[in-house]
Design a protein around this motif. Sequence first.
Motif, mmCIF file in Angstrom:
data_model
loop_
_atom_site.group_PDB
_atom_site.id
_atom_site.type_symbol
_atom_site.label_atom_id
_atom_site.label_comp_id
_atom_site.label_asym_id
_atom_site.label_seq_id
_atom_site.Cartn_x
_atom_site.Cartn_y
_atom_site.Cartn_z
ATOM 1 N N ILE A 156 0.923 -1.053 -0.014
ATOM 2 C CA ILE A 156 0.111 -0.058 -0.054
ATOM 3 C C ILE A 156 0.822 1.375 0.083
ATOM 4 C CG2 ILE A 156 -1.686 1.542 1.364
ATOM 5 C CD1 ILE A 156 -2.637 -1.496 2.215
ATOM 6 N N ALA A 157 1.814 1.347 0.668
ATOM 7 C CA ALA A 157 2.663 2.578 1.042
ATOM 8 C C ALA A 157 3.396 2.869 -0.480
ATOM 9 C CB ALA A 157 3.892 2.155 2.100
ATOM 10 N N LEU A 183 -5.610 3.698 5.045
ATOM 11 C CA LEU A 183 -5.018 3.748 3.689
ATOM 12 C C LEU A 183 -4.311 4.917 3.505
ATOM 13 C CD1 LEU A 183 -7.241 1.905 1.254
ATOM 14 C CD2 LEU A 183 -5.281 0.632 2.614
ATOM 15 N N ARG A 184 -4.939 6.146 3.971
ATOM 16 C CA ARG A 184 -4.501 7.599 3.838
ATOM 17 C C ARG A 184 -3.351 7.686 4.533
ATOM 18 N NH1 ARG A 184 -5.655 8.877 -0.439
ATOM 19 N NH2 ARG A 184 -7.836 9.583 -1.129
ATOM 20 N N ARG A 185 -3.353 7.119 5.963
ATOM 21 C CA ARG A 185 -2.220 7.353 6.968
ATOM 22 C C ARG A 185 -1.004 6.756 6.121
ATOM 23 N NH1 ARG A 185 -6.146 5.939 10.772
ATOM 24 N NH2 ARG A 185 -5.537 3.994 11.020
ATOM 25 N N LEU A 186 -1.123 5.361 5.645
ATOM 26 C CA LEU A 186 0.063 4.746 4.856
ATOM 27 C C LEU A 186 0.450 5.141 3.728
ATOM 28 C CD1 LEU A 186 -1.178 1.031 5.429
ATOM 29 C CD2 LEU A 186 0.801 2.159 6.575
ATOM 30 N N ASN A 187 -0.556 6.052 2.849
ATOM 31 C CA ASN A 187 -0.189 6.576 1.559
ATOM 32 C C ASN A 187 -0.973 7.892 1.514
ATOM 33 O OD1 ASN A 187 0.410 7.224 -1.151
ATOM 34 N ND2 ASN A 187 0.632 4.948 -1.645
ATOM 35 N N ASP A 214 8.543 10.715 -3.818
ATOM 36 C CA ASP A 214 7.954 12.038 -3.291
ATOM 37 C C ASP A 214 6.467 11.941 -2.797
ATOM 38 O OD1 ASP A 214 10.439 13.115 -3.217
ATOM 39 O OD2 ASP A 214 10.382 14.222 -4.922
ATOM 40 N N GLY A 215 5.952 12.275 -1.646
ATOM 41 C CA GLY A 215 4.499 12.242 -1.576
ATOM 42 C C GLY A 215 4.349 11.036 -0.726
ATOM 43 N N LYS A 216 5.334 9.986 -0.603
ATOM 44 C CA LYS A 216 5.093 8.806 0.059
ATOM 45 C C LYS A 216 5.878 8.933 1.582
ATOM 46 C CE LYS A 216 4.809 6.113 -4.255
ATOM 47 N NZ LYS A 216 4.468 7.445 -5.055
ATOM 48 N N ILE A 217 5.200 8.125 2.340
ATOM 49 C CA ILE A 217 5.518 8.045 3.651
ATOM 50 C C ILE A 217 7.023 7.672 3.711
ATOM 51 C CG2 ILE A 217 3.434 7.356 4.580
ATOM 52 C CD1 ILE A 217 4.742 4.703 5.036
ATOM 53 N N ASP A 219 9.304 5.960 5.122
ATOM 54 C CA ASP A 219 9.545 4.565 5.071
ATOM 55 C C ASP A 219 9.746 4.056 3.809
ATOM 56 O OD1 ASP A 219 8.282 5.043 7.541
ATOM 57 O OD2 ASP A 219 8.261 2.924 7.983
ATOM 58 N N VAL A 220 8.994 4.698 2.826
ATOM 59 C CA VAL A 220 9.221 4.061 1.356
ATOM 60 C C VAL A 220 10.708 4.135 0.841
ATOM 61 C CG1 VAL A 220 8.582 4.180 -0.961
ATOM 62 C CG2 VAL A 220 6.892 4.172 0.787
ATOM 63 N N ARG A 221 11.083 5.226 1.162
ATOM 64 C CA ARG A 221 12.488 5.824 0.670
ATOM 65 C C ARG A 221 13.389 4.749 1.569
ATOM 66 N NH1 ARG A 221 14.453 10.259 -1.771
ATOM 67 N NH2 ARG A 221 12.235 11.411 -1.533
ATOM 68 N N GLU A 222 13.259 4.588 3.043
ATOM 69 C CA GLU A 222 14.188 3.603 3.568
ATOM 70 C C GLU A 222 14.204 2.424 2.939
ATOM 71 O OE1 GLU A 222 12.979 4.187 7.597
ATOM 72 O OE2 GLU A 222 13.385 6.434 7.657
ATOM 73 N N TRP A 223 12.988 2.046 2.690
ATOM 74 C CA TRP A 223 12.793 0.455 2.193
ATOM 75 C C TRP A 223 13.615 0.354 0.916
ATOM 76 C CZ3 TRP A 223 7.047 0.749 2.900
ATOM 77 C CH2 TRP A 223 6.587 0.473 4.136
ATOM 78 N N LEU A 224 13.644 1.113 -0.058
ATOM 79 C CA LEU A 224 14.423 1.130 -1.220
ATOM 80 C C LEU A 224 15.787 1.063 -1.084
ATOM 81 C CD1 LEU A 224 11.809 3.146 -3.572
ATOM 82 C CD2 LEU A 224 12.292 0.811 -3.454
#
Length: 381
Positions: A156-157, A183-187, A214-217, A219-224
């Motif tokens: 979702i994120a 879902l809004r909190r996650l993305n 950009d625009g995502k939580i 965590d997404v940048r950290e995961w990638l």
Amino acid sequence: MTVSASPARPVPLAVITGFLGAGKTTLLNRLLQDPALDGTVVIMNEFGEIGLDHLLVESVDEGMLLLSSGCLCCSIRGDLIATLEDLLQKRDAGELSFRRVVIETTGLADPAPILHTLIHHPFLGQRFALSGVITLVDAVNGAQTLDAHPEAIKQIAVADRLVLTKVDLLGDASAEQALRARLRRLNPAAPILDAAAGEATASRLLDAGLYDVDGKIADVREWLAAEAFDYPHGEGAHDRRHHHHGHHEHGHHHHDVNRHDARIRAFCLSTPSAIGRGRFDSFLDLLRSAHGPNLLRVKGIVRIADDPGRPVIVHGVQHLFHTPITLPQWPDADHSTRLVFILRDLDESFVRRLWNAFTGEPAIDAPDAAALTDNPLSLRR
């Protein structure tokens, strides 16, 4: 692989993900009826011994690739790279013509390593343009899935578009509102589209622009970024162990190449004999009533005794089973019953014993069932 001196414009590539039973194949069938998706190559990934979903995609007779040797985020990541490189090689040589690629992941896929590969691979990142990550969310089971499975949170994120499915089966406006808020909190940035209301069209899902975190939580940048360590390019890359650190609702830990909970198992029941419709319905009813929460996914094609020439398609997630669909004919040369189960905290032997009790004969053991599958990396032509 030889790179052409003047590579063509990058090929749009979309990823369709979502947890088990969210409706990915159903959505893909609908999208492929749109003329805008002419010239699309579909890559499907299934987790388990025998791949079935590719048989259920109605609109694609050519340009279908099946990756069934594992999960895209685990053992077959190298196969995905090789497959995409092979597609480009055939396209550059004039042996294959396509305008778009769509990857449908298994419901258990962690999307981070897939996206990292598509964005940062030194060759694929130049030749493919990641133009949309579409995540389907089952409205009926979505909240429980997010509580139990970190993969679903990641799916979702990272999305550009969120598609809420089975809203028409939910029947609880407050539950839908609570899920949408989660879902809004996650993305916060991804539009939420209602599949039952006809909002999940090709024009609204695909070509979302070049993928951007950009625009995502955060965590997404950290995961990638973590994937650059877990799967660095070069010799010895696949010998690394996974260990991710998360926080709050987004925590996710990996300790070996299989990113999935050891409590989850997949297997296939297969038998050439036909089964009576009443016996089959009773088998499913008893299994669902006794162990519904542990049935992460049940899907298959069944040979019914009173009409063996027309197979029945079965789809189920936990307690929710869709009305079986009767096909006018078998989709391939194999006319045996094949049922794929993805279970949590439920022993395979119980399901096999229950099957035997209703059919009077044992299903083919898993090693023999696995031998029924085609080459796990095959192009349907």
